[in-house]
Motif scaffolding. Structure first.
Motif, PDB file in Angstrom:
ATOM      1  N   GLY A 122      -2.270  -4.506  -3.316  1.00  0.00           N
ATOM      2  CA  GLY A 122      -2.526  -3.258  -4.027  1.00  0.00           C
ATOM      3  C   GLY A 122      -2.991  -3.501  -5.454  1.00  0.00           C
ATOM      4  O   GLY A 122      -3.942  -2.873  -5.933  1.00  0.00           O
ATOM      5  N   GLN A 154      -3.256   2.216  -5.915  1.00  0.00           N
ATOM      6  CA  GLN A 154      -2.568   3.502  -5.837  1.00  0.00           C
ATOM      7  C   GLN A 154      -2.674   4.287  -7.140  1.00  0.00           C
ATOM      8  O   GLN A 154      -2.655   5.524  -7.137  1.00  0.00           O
ATOM      9  N   PHE A 185       0.812  -1.216   0.000  1.00  0.00           N
ATOM     10  CA  PHE A 185       0.000   0.000   0.000  1.00  0.00           C
ATOM     11  C   PHE A 185       0.845   1.266   0.000  1.00  0.00           C
ATOM     12  O   PHE A 185       0.316   2.368   0.196  1.00  0.00           O
ATOM     13  N   GLU A 234      -1.706   5.616   3.966  1.00  0.00           N
ATOM     14  CA  GLU A 234      -1.263   4.214   3.938  1.00  0.00           C
ATOM     15  C   GLU A 234      -1.409   3.537   5.291  1.00  0.00           C
ATOM     16  O   GLU A 234      -1.871   2.391   5.384  1.00  0.00           O
ATOM     17  N   LEU A 242      -0.174   4.913  -1.374  1.00  0.00           N
ATOM     18  CA  LEU A 242      -1.613   5.119  -1.263  1.00  0.00           C
ATOM     19  C   LEU A 242      -1.875   6.176  -0.198  1.00  0.00           C
ATOM     20  O   LEU A 242      -1.237   6.163   0.852  1.00  0.00           O
TER      21      LEU A 242
END
Length: 314
Positions: free
Chosen positions: A122, A154, A54, A60, A57
């Motif tokens: 992800g 992401q 992640f 996160e 992102l």
């Protein structure tokens, strides 16, 4: 009569090109597997495990908490590009553990707590969301096979931070549904499994929870593991890791490439009483992270103790 030779004809070993990995060496792709079991396997590349899936992102640390620690929570998920007008919500869990759901009004709910076991959550979540965006009819969206190449979550999200809301249970499943008798049994069972949880407001990604016999604070932190362990060891030796009286720093979870320090708290502490101590601890931690001096003997011993109190959950 001449004896038949028992020796088998052997082909001379193929000479490897300069820099080429041997079959027993680590695969150059970084998966941690031997080359013969990964990109050197006859069938081609094996699924590659991503240790911090992640990273990049928004929020996160909160995403990791929602995936592994928080029972019931939601967060709007703004998208970019051609899908900027779509209503997408990240949720911890959906009825029947569905990976995603396209609702009657076209909104999409994407569930975090679904394990696809394809190596990169992800990418898996990105694949589920991509399928949900393409699905025109309401219903569940699933992922049964390795999705292969494609956008990761992401790559689809357009936001600097996610606004997380922690719920007391899963009543949000039916909050806008006037009559859902088929969901009542599932809802009741899901709600019965929820431990009281609250998100602190003074710091990022820290969650108080009451598990009945104890209360805990679980705080997902973004710093690299080695630096964080050094800093926590400094604070432990100084006695600065006690949040409230009779609380105790007990260890850490490791999940998706991040550490989550955990404190045991006396029953009756509650989330509100942790706001100021957590803010104070965050300031002390920042100072400790900035300290580049060598650890003392006592601090090194404390660090070793902390390193042995880690539990990897993902």
């Amino acid at each position: 009569m001449a004896k038949r030779s028992r020796s088998k004809s052997r082909q001379p070993p193929r000479e490897r090109a300069e820099g080429e990995a041997g079959p027993r060496q680590p695969c150059p792709c970084g998966s941690g597997r031997r080359y013969k079991h990964c990109h050197g396997a006859p069938e081609g590349a094996a699924p590659v495990f991503v240790s911090r899936p992640f990273e990049g992102l928004p929020s996160e640390c909160d995403v990791v908490a929602l995936r592994e620690l928080v029972p019931a929570a939601t967060a709007p998920l703004p998208l970019g590009g051609d899908h900027a007008d779509r209503d997408v919500t990240l949720v911890t869990l959906l009825p029947g553990a569905a990976p995603a759901m396209v609702r009657e009004n076209g909104a999409i709910w994407l569930a975090l707590q679904v394990q696809h076991h394809f190596g990169d959550p992800g990418r898996d979540l990105g694949a589920v969301l991509t399928r949900a965006l393409a699905q025109e009819e309401p219903g569940v969206v699933g992922l049964t096979d390795d999705p292969g190449e494609g956008p990761r979550l992401q790559d689809l999200v357009s936001a600097d931070e996610l606004a997380v809301t922690v719920h007391e249970g899963f009543d949000f499943w039916v909050a806008d549904v006037p009559d859902a008798p088929d969901l009542m049994g599932v809802l009741e069972q899901a709600n019965a499994s929820v431990n009281a949880t609250e998100k602190l407001t003074s710091v990022q990604a820290a969650y108080w929870t009451d598990v009945g016999t104890k209360e805990h604070l679980r705080w997902v932190m973004p710093e690299p593991e080695e630096r964080l362990l050094d800093a926590l060891a400094r604070l432990h030796v100084a006695g600065d890791d006690v949040l409230v009286p009779d609380s105790r720093f007990v260890g850490m979870f490791r999940a998706h490439g991040l550490l989550t320090p955990v404190w045991d708290l006396p029953l009756g502490t509650g989330a509100e009483a942790l706001e100021e101590p957590a803010d104070r601890f965050a300031a002390a931690l920042a100072d400790a992270l900035a300290d580049e001096s060598d650890l003392t003997t006592e601090q090194r011993a404390a660090r070793n103790g902390l390193a042995h109190r880690q539990v990897t959950i993902r």
